[in-house]
Scaffold this motif. Structure first.
Motif, PDB file in Angstrom:
ATOM      1  N   GLU A  35       1.011  -1.121  -0.006  1.00  0.00           N
ATOM      2  CA  GLU A  35       0.018  -0.027   0.037  1.00  0.00           C
ATOM      3  C   GLU A  35       0.842   1.280  -0.099  1.00  0.00           C
ATOM      4  OE1 GLU A  35      -2.392  -0.786   3.615  1.00  0.00           O
ATOM      5  OE2 GLU A  35      -3.958  -2.068   2.279  1.00  0.00           O
ATOM      6  N   ARG A  36       1.927   1.189   0.969  1.00  0.00           N
ATOM      7  CA  ARG A  36       2.798   2.537   0.842  1.00  0.00           C
ATOM      8  C   ARG A  36       3.473   2.550  -0.530  1.00  0.00           C
ATOM      9  NH1 ARG A  36       4.367   0.365   5.739  1.00  0.00           N
ATOM     10  NH2 ARG A  36       6.228  -0.590   4.946  1.00  0.00           N
ATOM     11  N   ALA A  37       3.811   1.456  -1.332  1.00  0.00           N
ATOM     12  CA  ALA A  37       4.401   1.714  -2.544  1.00  0.00           C
ATOM     13  C   ALA A  37       3.281   2.123  -3.653  1.00  0.00           C
ATOM     14  CB  ALA A  37       4.835   0.175  -2.963  1.00  0.00           C
ATOM     15  N   ALA A  38       2.305   2.097  -3.208  1.00  0.00           N
ATOM     16  CA  ALA A  38       0.964   2.640  -4.277  1.00  0.00           C
ATOM     17  C   ALA A  38       0.768   4.062  -4.090  1.00  0.00           C
ATOM     18  CB  ALA A  38       0.004   1.727  -4.255  1.00  0.00           C
ATOM     19  N   GLU A  39       1.485   4.568  -3.090  1.00  0.00           N
ATOM     20  CA  GLU A  39       1.239   6.001  -2.836  1.00  0.00           C
ATOM     21  C   GLU A  39       2.142   6.786  -3.800  1.00  0.00           C
ATOM     22  OE1 GLU A  39       2.253   6.607   1.313  1.00  0.00           O
ATOM     23  OE2 GLU A  39       0.688   5.474   1.978  1.00  0.00           O
ATOM     24  N   ARG A  40       1.191   8.022  -4.005  1.00  0.00           N
ATOM     25  CA  ARG A  40       2.075   8.809  -5.193  1.00  0.00           C
ATOM     26  C   ARG A  40       3.393   9.189  -4.918  1.00  0.00           C
ATOM     27  NH1 ARG A  40      -1.346  11.372  -9.059  1.00  0.00           N
ATOM     28  NH2 ARG A  40      -3.131  10.903  -7.927  1.00  0.00           N
ATOM     29  N   ASP A  48      10.943  -1.329  -3.531  1.00  0.00           N
ATOM     30  CA  ASP A  48      11.805  -2.460  -3.352  1.00  0.00           C
ATOM     31  C   ASP A  48      11.693  -3.161  -1.934  1.00  0.00           C
ATOM     32  OD1 ASP A  48      14.399  -3.760  -4.091  1.00  0.00           O
ATOM     33  OD2 ASP A  48      15.228  -2.991  -2.254  1.00  0.00           O
ATOM     34  N   ASP A  49      11.050  -2.512  -1.144  1.00  0.00           N
ATOM     35  CA  ASP A  49      10.688  -2.955   0.164  1.00  0.00           C
ATOM     36  C   ASP A  49       9.570  -3.863   0.192  1.00  0.00           C
ATOM     37  OD1 ASP A  49      10.700  -3.203   3.126  1.00  0.00           O
ATOM     38  OD2 ASP A  49       8.965  -2.094   3.037  1.00  0.00           O
ATOM     39  N   ALA A  50       8.583  -3.415  -0.781  1.00  0.00           N
ATOM     40  CA  ALA A  50       7.357  -4.056  -0.940  1.00  0.00           C
ATOM     41  C   ALA A  50       7.893  -5.293  -1.837  1.00  0.00           C
ATOM     42  CB  ALA A  50       6.456  -3.199  -1.650  1.00  0.00           C
ATOM     43  N   ARG A  51       8.444  -5.130  -2.877  1.00  0.00           N
ATOM     44  CA  ARG A  51       8.794  -6.091  -3.537  1.00  0.00           C
ATOM     45  C   ARG A  51       9.598  -7.183  -2.674  1.00  0.00           C
ATOM     46  NH1 ARG A  51      13.036  -6.738  -7.460  1.00  0.00           N
ATOM     47  NH2 ARG A  51      13.987  -4.920  -6.595  1.00  0.00           N
ATOM     48  N   ASP A  78       4.690  -8.521  -8.679  1.00  0.00           N
ATOM     49  CA  ASP A  78       4.881  -8.169 -10.243  1.00  0.00           C
ATOM     50  C   ASP A  78       4.517  -6.759 -10.527  1.00  0.00           C
ATOM     51  OD1 ASP A  78       5.870 -10.502 -10.891  1.00  0.00           O
ATOM     52  OD2 ASP A  78       3.924 -11.258 -11.775  1.00  0.00           O
ATOM     53  N   ALA A  79       3.379  -6.249  -9.627  1.00  0.00           N
ATOM     54  CA  ALA A  79       2.925  -4.852  -9.586  1.00  0.00           C
ATOM     55  C   ALA A  79       3.861  -3.777  -8.996  1.00  0.00           C
ATOM     56  CB  ALA A  79       1.542  -4.745  -9.017  1.00  0.00           C
ATOM     57  N   VAL A  80       4.890  -4.242  -8.393  1.00  0.00           N
ATOM     58  CA  VAL A  80       5.787  -2.990  -7.705  1.00  0.00           C
ATOM     59  C   VAL A  80       7.170  -3.208  -8.358  1.00  0.00           C
ATOM     60  CG1 VAL A  80       4.471  -2.748  -5.598  1.00  0.00           C
ATOM     61  CG2 VAL A  80       5.879  -4.798  -5.796  1.00  0.00           C
ATOM     62  N   ARG A  81       7.069  -4.005  -9.516  1.00  0.00           N
ATOM     63  CA  ARG A  81       8.615  -3.874 -10.191  1.00  0.00           C
ATOM     64  C   ARG A  81       8.826  -2.620 -10.776  1.00  0.00           C
ATOM     65  NH1 ARG A  81      10.455  -8.532 -10.280  1.00  0.00           N
ATOM     66  NH2 ARG A  81       9.306 -10.590  -9.969  1.00  0.00           N
ATOM     67  N   GLU A  83       9.550  -1.644 -13.639  1.00  0.00           N
ATOM     68  CA  GLU A  83       9.085  -1.233 -14.846  1.00  0.00           C
ATOM     69  C   GLU A  83       7.466  -1.397 -14.927  1.00  0.00           C
ATOM     70  OE1 GLU A  83      10.662  -4.003 -13.772  1.00  0.00           O
ATOM     71  OE2 GLU A  83      10.007  -5.786 -14.735  1.00  0.00           O
ATOM     72  N   ALA A  84       6.903  -1.817 -13.721  1.00  0.00           N
ATOM     73  CA  ALA A  84       5.251  -1.832 -13.941  1.00  0.00           C
ATOM     74  C   ALA A  84       4.766  -0.615 -13.721  1.00  0.00           C
ATOM     75  CB  ALA A  84       5.005  -2.594 -12.700  1.00  0.00           C
ATOM     76  N   PRO A  85       3.720  -0.461 -14.484  1.00  0.00           N
ATOM     77  CA  PRO A  85       2.896   0.918 -14.115  1.00  0.00           C
ATOM     78  C   PRO A  85       2.479   1.124 -12.856  1.00  0.00           C
ATOM     79  CG  PRO A  85       1.528  -0.829 -15.570  1.00  0.00           C
ATOM     80  CD  PRO A  85       2.877  -1.503 -15.360  1.00  0.00           C
ATOM     81  N   PRO A  86       2.049   2.261 -12.276  1.00  0.00           N
ATOM     82  CA  PRO A  86       1.660   2.621 -11.119  1.00  0.00           C
ATOM     83  C   PRO A  86       0.408   1.935 -10.703  1.00  0.00           C
ATOM     84  CG  PRO A  86       2.100   4.451 -12.219  1.00  0.00           C
ATOM     85  CD  PRO A  86       2.244   3.492 -13.369  1.00  0.00           C
TER      86      PRO A  86
END
Lengths: 118, 133
Positions: A35-40, A48-51, A78-81, A83-86
């Motif tokens: 969730e933190r990684a998805a924040e703007r 990296d931490d989320a992955r 995969d969503a927090v790679r 190269e992945a879209p936000p």
């Protein structure tokens, strides 16, 4: 020397129970990191931490035979790679809420695996 | 380290639950002598002390990851001949090729099967050294 099938199953069951005790906290940390990684404002460290946390969670779930949950966690990984879209925060919250519920159900239900691994 | 049978295995893996399952698979089911290292750095030190016949190496670890650990193993004259098998969930063909191109013996996909892991390792050993006596 080699374990009998019964001893093997008992050992694996003991390891699985230990993992299930740790699973809620491991999942909480990994899903919060997602969730933190998805924040703007999230930077590369948050991704990296989320992955890393999601990778560990998925790998451990898979090791104990929880293959369906493993695949769902891998989708988040995969969503927090880089190269992945936000991921939109609302989508992240929805995905993590669903996974939290499934993991809680798994733990409360005694943790029967999709596939016996020993 | 150049023994004709595989007896001593070092497994480098950071996750304690996976370490425990691997130990059961390798030690109790497979009959190997096993040491576990929780990081790449620890793995390098343990490889020198333990002198394993084979190293199983997790690819994604905090700190020195699997690739970095592999490179350090190959730089060290005392360790460079120890065969390395990567253990990873990243098993798309280009990912496997990248490990093999580095000089790894093989890639075992994660999650691994604890019942067959030791047999897989013995089969790999035989492939490279001929049948185990």
């Amino acid at each position: 020397m080699a374990l009998s099938p019964d001893d093997r199953r008992a050992r694996m069951e003991a390891l699985r129970r230990k993992f299930l005790d740790q699973l809620p906290e491991m999942a909480r940390a990994a899903l919060s990191a997602f969730e933190r990684a998805a924040e703007r404002s999230a930077g590369p460290e948050a991704l990296d931490d989320a992955r890393r946390r999601l990778h560990t969670l998925a790998g451990t779930l898979g090791t104990f035979g929880y293959l369906a949950l493993m695949k769902e966690v891998r989708l988040l990984e995969d969503a927090v790679r880089p190269e992945a879209p936000p991921t939109a925060p609302a989508d992240a919250a929805s995905a993590t809420a669903s996974l939290r519920a499934k993991i809680q159900g798994l733990v409360l239900g005694g943790g029967r695996p999709d596939e016996e691994v020993a | 380290m150049s023994s004709t049978t595989v007896r001593k295995i070092l497994y480098v893996e950071d996750e304690p639950n996976i370490q425990a399952v691997a130990r059961m698979a390798l030690e109790d089911i497979g009959g190997f002598e096993v040491r576990i290292a929780g990081s790449g750095e620890e793995g390098l030190a343990e490889a020198k002390r333990f002198e394993p016949d084979l190293i199983l190496l997790d690819a994604m670890m905090p700190g020195l990851d699997g690739f970095g650990t592999f490179r350090e193993l190959r730089r060290d004259p005392a360790l460079r001949q120890i065969p390395v098998v990567f253990m990873t969930a990243k098993v798309q063909s280009h990912e496997v090729s990248s490990y093999l191109d580095l000089g790894a013996w093989a890639v075992i996909p994660k999650p691994f099967d604890p019942i067959t892991l030791s047999d897989e390792i013995r089969a790999l050993w035989e492939k490279h050294h001929g049948p185990v006596a």
